[in-house]
Design a protein around this motif. Structure first.
Motif, mmCIF file in Angstrom:
data_model
loop_
_atom_site.group_PDB
_atom_site.id
_atom_site.type_symbol
_atom_site.label_atom_id
_atom_site.label_comp_id
_atom_site.label_asym_id
_atom_site.label_seq_id
_atom_site.Cartn_x
_atom_site.Cartn_y
_atom_site.Cartn_z
ATOM 1 N N PHE A 100 -4.483 18.071 -8.227
ATOM 2 C CA PHE A 100 -3.270 18.253 -7.437
ATOM 3 C C PHE A 100 -2.375 17.018 -7.386
ATOM 4 N N TYR A 101 -2.932 15.811 -7.634
ATOM 5 C CA TYR A 101 -2.108 14.605 -7.554
ATOM 6 C C TYR A 101 -1.729 14.176 -8.967
ATOM 7 N N ALA A 102 -0.450 14.320 -9.298
ATOM 8 C CA ALA A 102 0.011 14.118 -10.675
ATOM 9 C C ALA A 102 -0.339 12.752 -11.252
ATOM 10 N N VAL A 144 0.868 -1.169 0.000
ATOM 11 C CA VAL A 144 0.000 0.000 0.000
ATOM 12 C C VAL A 144 0.908 1.222 0.000
ATOM 13 N N GLY A 145 0.746 2.080 -0.978
ATOM 14 C CA GLY A 145 1.510 3.319 -1.024
ATOM 15 C C GLY A 145 0.756 4.407 -0.288
ATOM 16 N N CYS A 146 1.302 4.882 0.824
ATOM 17 C CA CYS A 146 0.685 5.942 1.627
ATOM 18 C C CYS A 146 1.354 7.262 1.264
ATOM 19 N N ILE A 147 0.569 8.207 0.709
ATOM 20 C CA ILE A 147 1.116 9.464 0.213
ATOM 21 C C ILE A 147 0.586 10.609 1.067
ATOM 22 N N ALA A 148 1.512 11.386 1.627
ATOM 23 C CA ALA A 148 1.177 12.473 2.542
ATOM 24 C C ALA A 148 0.888 13.763 1.786
ATOM 25 N N PHE A 168 -13.407 14.839 -6.376
ATOM 26 C CA PHE A 168 -12.710 13.966 -7.333
ATOM 27 C C PHE A 168 -11.907 14.809 -8.329
ATOM 28 N N GLU A 169 -12.511 15.868 -8.827
ATOM 29 C CA GLU A 169 -11.813 16.738 -9.782
ATOM 30 C C GLU A 169 -10.593 17.374 -9.134
#
Length: 399
Positions: free
Chosen positions: A249-251, A82-86, A243-244
């Motif tokens: 913001f998340y590439a 699981v990749g946890c992204i801050a 969602f948009e």
């Protein structure tokens, strides 16, 4: 597999309403125990179900108990982390037994397994209301299909009808109509992202609070992408706008959407969490799965616990016991799970305060021991709340 209302028998030993993970698990175990089981669902299978589709270790364990883990894994996209992204972009990859399989396929597998075990499946059949005897005990259900209605008498009814509260209301067991959380997801096909997104990515950000976004890789270049919101703020959130924002913001989300094909519309769904919001039984009837609140707060994971609670319902009904013993045994088994659900409810503060994720991930990038603790949460031998309690935050600076 889907028999019609006209073929419905007059009675059975156990009527299971809802053929998702909880209902199909209960029907499978009961049929294997020699019970005469009728399984009904308001939709014909296979059918879509809004979900993140992630299979974490508790789901693997339950699917193995049902004997379908190999079949599921043959069709699922396996993952190792699981990749946890801050919010500030920090990331840690937490190892675990993981996979992704769209619920259309997963639910069809577990439902077919119930039929192979001996349960009779009728769909599309709608549950209208329970039947009761003169003492008020549930003794079956009134079911309908189109304009036709039938009564089916049963020794026991198991409600596994998911987060929508109508069946609970009809049964007089709904304590809270509103959901614990809401989510929106879509499927995107983008072959260029195969191998780029390998983990089950979960993203926290101030623009998503009190919730998170996710991208989970399915097979054949398809990705499940969505957002979820927990707590009271969900009532004021526009999920489509959220969602948009996630895709802006998340590439990786932006690239996935820009170069991919959306397979059908975005779809939303409610969640019922923390084994809360419904009574678990009444004479002649048990409530299981998400109808009983079997989804975890904080993570929104619910497949494994839905399967597990369905198996607990079957275990309670399999023996020749009195009504009171069945109800007591089943309710005690759910209450035994309750402390773990409460830990996830306490950990849910992360979704409202994403800076905590920044802190946790900043420290985890420097501590293999902390990553092992996070992996323990996935494997259910660790406490998610302790990671971010006052004591846990202090330990982040001292470990």
């Amino acid at each position: 597999m889907n028999l019609t209302l006209a073929q419905l028998p007059e009675r059975c030993e156990v009527l299971v309403v809802g053929a998702g993970p909880a209902g199909s698990a209960a029907a499978t175990a009961l049929a294997r125990a020699g019970k005469d089981v009728v399984l009904v669902d308001q939709r014909s299978f296979p059918r879509e179900k809004v979900c993140g589709d992630g299979l974490i270790p508790d789901a693997h364990t339950a699917l193995a108990r049902l004997g379908v883990l190999d079949e599921v894994m043959a069709r699922a996209q396996r993952a190792t982390h699981v990749g946890c992204i801050a919010p500030r972009g920090g990331r840690v990859d937490v190892p675990g037994r993981l996979a992704v399989l769209p619920r259309r396929e997963l639910d069809d597998i577990v439902c077919r397994n119930a039929v192979r075990a001996g349960a009779r499946m009728f769909a599309p059949v709608h549950f209208d209301a329970p039947l009761t005897d003169t003492a008020g005990r549930v003794c079956g259900a009134r079911l309908s299909q189109g304009g036709e209605a039938r009564e089916l008498h049963a020794d026991w009814v198991v409600l596994a009808t998911g987060a929508v509260p109508q069946a609970l209301l009809a049964a007089g067991l709904c304590d809270r109509q509103g959901p614990s959380a809401v989510a929106l997801r879509g499927y995107v096909k983008n072959a260029s992202q195969i191998g780029q997104i390998r983990a089950l990515e979960v993203v926290w950000h101030r623009q998503l609070r009190p919730g998170y976004g996710w991208i989970f890789p399915c097979a054949d270049g398809v990705f499940n992408i969505g957002v979820g919101v927990f707590g009271h703020a969900k009532e004021d959130v526009n999920l489509k706008r959220l969602f948009e924002s996630f895709c802006e913001f998340y590439a990786p989300a932006r690239e996935l959407m820009a170069g991919g094909e959306l397979l059908g519309p975005l779809k939303g769904a409610p969640l019922r969490c923390t084994l809360d919001g419904a009574r678990y039984s009444r004479p002649g009837l048990l409530v299981t799965g998400e109808a009983a609140g079997s989804t975890y707060a904080f993570t929104g994971e619910g497949i494994g616990k839905a399967l597990e609670t369905g198996l607990l319902a079957a275990e309670a009904l399999a023996g020749k016991r009195s009504d009171a013993d069945v109800r007591q045994g089943y309710e005690q088994s759910l209450l035994a799970l309750k402390p773990r659900f409460q830990l996830y409810e306490r950990a849910n503060r992360v979704n409202a305060h994403p800076w905590l994720v920044d802190l946790l991930i900043w420290r985890a990038r420097k501590s293999e021991r902390l990553i092992r603790r996070m992996a323990g949460v996935l494997e259910e031998n660790g406490n998610p709340a302790q990671l971010l309690s006052a004591k846990g935050v202090f330990r982040l600076f001292t470990e």
